[in-house]
Design a protein around this motif. Structure first.
Motif, PDB file in Angstrom:
ATOM      1  N   THR A   1     -11.501  54.284 -15.245  1.00 27.38           N
ATOM      2  CA  THR A   1     -12.001  54.943 -14.025  1.00 27.38           C
ATOM      3  C   THR A   1     -12.920  56.115 -14.380  1.00 27.38           C
ATOM      4  O   THR A   1     -13.960  56.319 -13.735  1.00 27.38           O
ATOM      5  CB  THR A   1     -10.817  55.413 -13.152  1.00 27.38           C
TER       6      THR A   1
ATOM      7  N   ASP B   1     -13.337  48.676  -9.496  1.00 27.34           N
ATOM      8  CA  ASP B   1     -12.279  49.320 -10.262  1.00 27.34           C
ATOM      9  C   ASP B   1     -10.930  48.712  -9.870  1.00 27.34           C
ATOM     10  O   ASP B   1     -10.378  49.035  -8.815  1.00 27.34           O
ATOM     11  CB  ASP B   1     -12.309  50.838  -9.995  1.00 27.34           C
ATOM     12  N   GLU B   2     -10.448  47.825 -10.703  1.00 24.57           N
ATOM     13  CA  GLU B   2      -9.174  47.123 -10.483  1.00 24.57           C
ATOM     14  C   GLU B   2      -9.042  46.565  -9.063  1.00 24.57           C
ATOM     15  O   GLU B   2      -8.112  46.914  -8.331  1.00 24.57           O
ATOM     16  CB  GLU B   2      -8.009  48.062 -10.802  1.00 24.57           C
TER      17      GLU B   2
ATOM     18  N   GLN C   1     -10.961  52.368  -6.954  1.00 27.64           N
ATOM     19  CA  GLN C   1      -9.571  51.954  -7.132  1.00 27.64           C
ATOM     20  C   GLN C   1      -8.719  52.367  -5.912  1.00 27.64           C
ATOM     21  O   GLN C   1      -7.822  51.652  -5.497  1.00 27.64           O
ATOM     22  CB  GLN C   1      -9.038  52.645  -8.400  1.00 27.64           C
TER      23      GLN C   1
END
Ligand SMILES: Nc1ncnc2c1ncn2[C@@H]1O[C@H](COP(=O)(O)OP(=O)(O)O)[C@@H](O)[C@H]1O
Ligand SMILES: [Mg+2]
Length: 240
Positions: A44, A160-161, A84
């Protein structure tokens, strides 16, 4: 032809903690890169450095040849970010927050409205357009993040994820869509801690651990790597 993303010697400290340690990475236009690493590895922080959400102490980052600090507005416009965490404006309707997002990037309102509806339809959220995002399920919020990231039709999509905590159906839906976007020419930068996801989707894999890149190369070579011959099967007992 400049590279889509070129990171050179990126180093970022939070106080005394070195979160990203001398990271260099090149992402070619049209690539689908999986940025793989465990929690706390620095994924991140790297993304925040690329997108101007955090500062960094050393190194440089260029997006299609332009510096992310010196030419912030230009580079930020080339990127769609799917963060995220959910960070939607609670005062706007679902459609409203997409139109607003378009506005940040100079998309005229009529066009933004058209695009918002197309994206909401694509992600099966059109019937929710006048509602409040807080009433959406976790999976729906994830889809909405992706809609928002695509509002200004960026050349690079950074996720992000995106599948953390997603059920299997949502994962497959997202994976299909990401493949489709990549085939249509978008450069995709996906962080994940699932090797399976990296294996399934990416062309290139970069592995980061404790702030350092420990491997970067094309996926096929990584999978053939003799050092990776040992395969692990992790069994987790329910109730543990
Ligand atoms: N805002 C922050 N302040 C202090 N430390 C942070 C902050 N954000 C992240 N960190 C620390 O930096 C390291 C890298 O974090 P992060 O980039 O979020 O990792 P990842 O996304 O790979 O899980 C971790 O040790 C984390 O605790
Ligand atoms: Mg993270």
């Amino acid at each position: 032809m400049p590279e889509a993303i070129e990171i050179n010697g990126l180093t970022k400290y939070y106080g005394a903690l070195c979160a990203v340690n001398d990271v260099s990475l090149v992402v070619h236009e049209g690539d689908f890169i999986a940025f793989l690493g465990p929690n706390g590895a620095g994924k991140t922080t790297t993304i925040h450095s690329i997108t101007g959400l955090c500062n960094f102490q050393k190194g440089s980052i260029r997006v299609f040849g332009s510096d992310v600090i010196g030419d912030y507005r230009k580079t930020r416009r080339l990127i769609g970010l799917c963060p995220q965490e959910f960070n939607f404006d609670p005062f706007l309707s679902i459609e409203g927050l997409l139109v607003y997002q378009g506005g940040y990037f100079g998309v005229p309102k009529a066009e933004a409205l058209k695009r918002a509806r197309e994206l909401l339809a694509r992600f099966k959220l059109l019937d929710k357009k006048d509602g409040d995002f807080r009433k959406l399920s976790g999976g729906m919020k994830r889809r909405l993040l992706l809609c928002r990231a695509l509002m200004h039709d960026p050349k690079i999509l950074i996720l992000d994820e995106p599948t953390a905590g997603a059920d299997l159906e949502l994962k497959h839906h997202l994976w299909d869509f990401l493949r489709e976007l990549n085939r249509a020419g978008k450069t995709i930068f996906l962080t994940t801690h699932y090797m399976e996801e990296a294996e399934l989707l990416s062309k290139t894999v970069a592995i980061i651990d404790k702030g350092k890149i420990i491997h970067c190369g094309d996926k096929e070579t990584l999978l053939k790597n003799e050092n990776l011959e040992k395969r692990y099967l992790e069994l987790i007992r329910e109730n543990d």
